[in-house]
Design a protein around this motif. Structure first.
Motif, mmCIF file in Angstrom:
data_model
loop_
_atom_site.group_PDB
_atom_site.id
_atom_site.type_symbol
_atom_site.label_atom_id
_atom_site.label_comp_id
_atom_site.label_asym_id
_atom_site.label_seq_id
_atom_site.Cartn_x
_atom_site.Cartn_y
_atom_site.Cartn_z
ATOM 1 N N UNK A 57 6.900 -1.228 17.571
ATOM 2 C CA UNK A 57 6.391 -1.391 15.626
ATOM 3 C C UNK A 57 7.403 -2.490 15.834
ATOM 4 N N UNK A 58 6.622 -3.849 14.952
ATOM 5 C CA UNK A 58 7.539 -4.429 14.551
ATOM 6 C C UNK A 58 8.649 -3.801 13.514
ATOM 7 N N UNK A 59 8.908 -3.350 13.212
ATOM 8 C CA UNK A 59 10.390 -2.769 12.712
ATOM 9 C C UNK A 59 11.323 -1.909 13.277
ATOM 10 N N UNK A 60 11.001 -1.929 14.136
ATOM 11 C CA UNK A 60 12.020 -0.872 15.133
ATOM 12 C C UNK A 60 13.300 -1.623 15.335
ATOM 13 N N UNK A 61 14.698 -0.960 15.222
ATOM 14 C CA UNK A 61 15.332 -1.062 15.013
ATOM 15 C C UNK A 61 16.606 -0.734 16.092
ATOM 16 N N UNK A 62 17.862 -1.375 15.899
ATOM 17 C CA UNK A 62 18.334 -0.556 17.585
ATOM 18 C C UNK A 62 18.332 0.307 17.980
ATOM 19 N N UNK A 63 17.901 1.367 16.820
ATOM 20 C CA UNK A 63 18.291 2.985 16.843
ATOM 21 C C UNK A 63 16.995 3.175 17.339
ATOM 22 N N UNK A 64 16.159 2.579 17.185
ATOM 23 C CA UNK A 64 14.642 3.192 17.837
ATOM 24 C C UNK A 64 14.390 2.478 18.966
ATOM 25 N N UNK A 65 14.583 1.329 19.448
ATOM 26 C CA UNK A 65 14.410 0.594 20.637
ATOM 27 C C UNK A 65 15.390 1.569 21.862
ATOM 28 N N UNK A 66 16.982 2.348 21.730
ATOM 29 C CA UNK A 66 17.422 3.083 22.284
ATOM 30 C C UNK A 66 16.739 4.185 22.765
ATOM 31 N N UNK A 67 16.112 4.795 21.447
ATOM 32 C CA UNK A 67 14.901 5.666 21.511
ATOM 33 C C UNK A 67 13.570 5.911 22.667
ATOM 34 N N UNK A 68 13.544 4.638 23.148
ATOM 35 C CA UNK A 68 12.933 4.686 24.633
ATOM 36 C C UNK A 68 13.441 4.998 25.768
ATOM 37 N N UNK A 69 14.203 5.020 25.889
ATOM 38 C CA UNK A 69 15.056 5.335 27.130
ATOM 39 C C UNK A 69 14.986 7.308 27.143
ATOM 40 N N UNK A 70 14.924 7.368 25.320
ATOM 41 C CA UNK A 70 15.247 8.767 25.337
ATOM 42 C C UNK A 70 13.725 9.298 25.839
ATOM 43 N N UNK A 71 12.861 8.872 25.037
ATOM 44 C CA UNK A 71 11.464 9.291 24.876
ATOM 45 C C UNK A 71 11.216 9.099 27.000
ATOM 46 N N UNK A 72 11.510 8.200 27.405
ATOM 47 C CA UNK A 72 11.157 8.114 28.753
ATOM 48 C C UNK A 72 10.988 9.311 29.536
ATOM 49 N N UNK A 73 13.289 9.420 29.184
ATOM 50 C CA UNK A 73 13.390 10.922 30.290
ATOM 51 C C UNK A 73 12.752 12.427 29.951
ATOM 52 N N UNK A 74 12.230 12.174 28.514
ATOM 53 C CA UNK A 74 11.891 13.876 28.301
ATOM 54 C C UNK A 74 10.448 13.853 28.728
ATOM 55 N N UNK A 75 9.781 12.976 29.058
ATOM 56 C CA UNK A 75 8.504 13.222 29.715
ATOM 57 C C UNK A 75 9.072 12.915 31.007
ATOM 58 N N UNK A 76 9.909 12.309 31.765
ATOM 59 C CA UNK A 76 9.862 12.801 32.410
ATOM 60 C C UNK A 76 9.899 14.605 33.540
ATOM 61 N N UNK A 77 10.935 15.077 32.717
ATOM 62 C CA UNK A 77 11.588 16.000 32.434
ATOM 63 C C UNK A 77 10.050 17.131 32.051
ATOM 64 N N UNK A 78 9.536 16.913 30.829
ATOM 65 C CA UNK A 78 8.752 18.051 30.687
ATOM 66 C C UNK A 78 7.412 17.651 31.967
ATOM 67 N N UNK A 79 6.975 16.556 32.961
ATOM 68 C CA UNK A 79 5.726 16.231 33.288
ATOM 69 C C UNK A 79 6.728 17.231 35.058
ATOM 70 N N UNK A 80 7.536 17.013 35.218
ATOM 71 C CA UNK A 80 8.335 17.893 36.306
ATOM 72 C C UNK A 80 9.335 19.634 36.524
#
Length: 201
Positions: A124-147
């Motif tokens: 999103x255009x208003x993504x701050x540092x906190x939101x950008x940092x959430x991208x990696x956590x979200x990817x990890x969550x998806x990996x765990x759920x898929x596995x």
């Protein structure tokens, strides 16, 4: 050119004049949208009132407000009473003011440090540092759920997201309440309108 714009404006006014009796519907829609929002918020505060008071008063992990019991009681009463009054369209302008105050306090004291977004969306255009940092956590969550889980079942209603708790919803509700302060409960659709009509007679 100006004459053409005036004619177009006059035509639009004449075409929409029959719809003036429906001008209470926007206020009705705003009221009914906000009713469950404030009912749920007030109900949660009431069900866990001692926790609400503690959170209002805690200067380290809460809001650090003075007189936390009184302010928690006022916020709870405003939200529960506000939901009922908005549903009826009774004292719409009056109840919108304390509800607006609760949204301003919530936006400034709770949500503002998290930026704009309620849901973390790194694209999103208003993504701050906190939101950008959430991208990696979200990817990890998806990996765990898929596995280790049934990913298709878990995401059947939509993708996995991370709550960012920004000001987005609080500001949206505040704007809706400001509109109700101006519009009132709405023609034909509110107790306010019928009461005013009765008193005029």
């Amino acid at each position: 050119m100006i004459a053409l714009l005036r004619r177009a404006d006059a035509l639009l006014i004449s075409l929409t004049r029959p719809l003036r009796h429906l001008d209470g519907l926007p206020a009705l829609a705003l009221r009914f949208y906000l009713v469950p929002v404030f009912w749920m918020a007030g109900s949660q505060k009431l069900l866990h009132f001692s926790d609400t008071v503690a959170w209002f008063g805690d200067p380290f992990q809460g809001l650090g407000l003075p007189l936390p019991w009184l302010l928690a009681a006022l916020a709870t009463a405003s939200e529960l009473g506000g939901a009922v009054l908005l549903a009826l369209g009774l004292a719409t302008r009056w109840i919108s003011l304390p509800l607006l105050a609760t949204m301003v306090v919530a936006a400034l004291a709770v949500h503002l440090p998290n930026g704009w977004q309620a849901i973390a969306d790194p694209s999103a255009p208003f993504a701050n540092a906190q939101v950008l940092a959430a991208a990696e956590r979200l990817m990890r969550i998806r990996d765990i759920l898929q596995s280790h889980g049934d990913y298709d079942w878990l995401t059947a209603s939509g993708p996995v997201v991370i709550l960012n708790n920004g000001v987005e919803f609080a500001v949206t509700y505040a704007v809706m309440l400001m509109a109700l302060v101006v519009l009132g409960g709405g023609r034909y659709t509110s107790a306010d309108w019928w009461l005013a009509r009765y008193l005029r007679r």
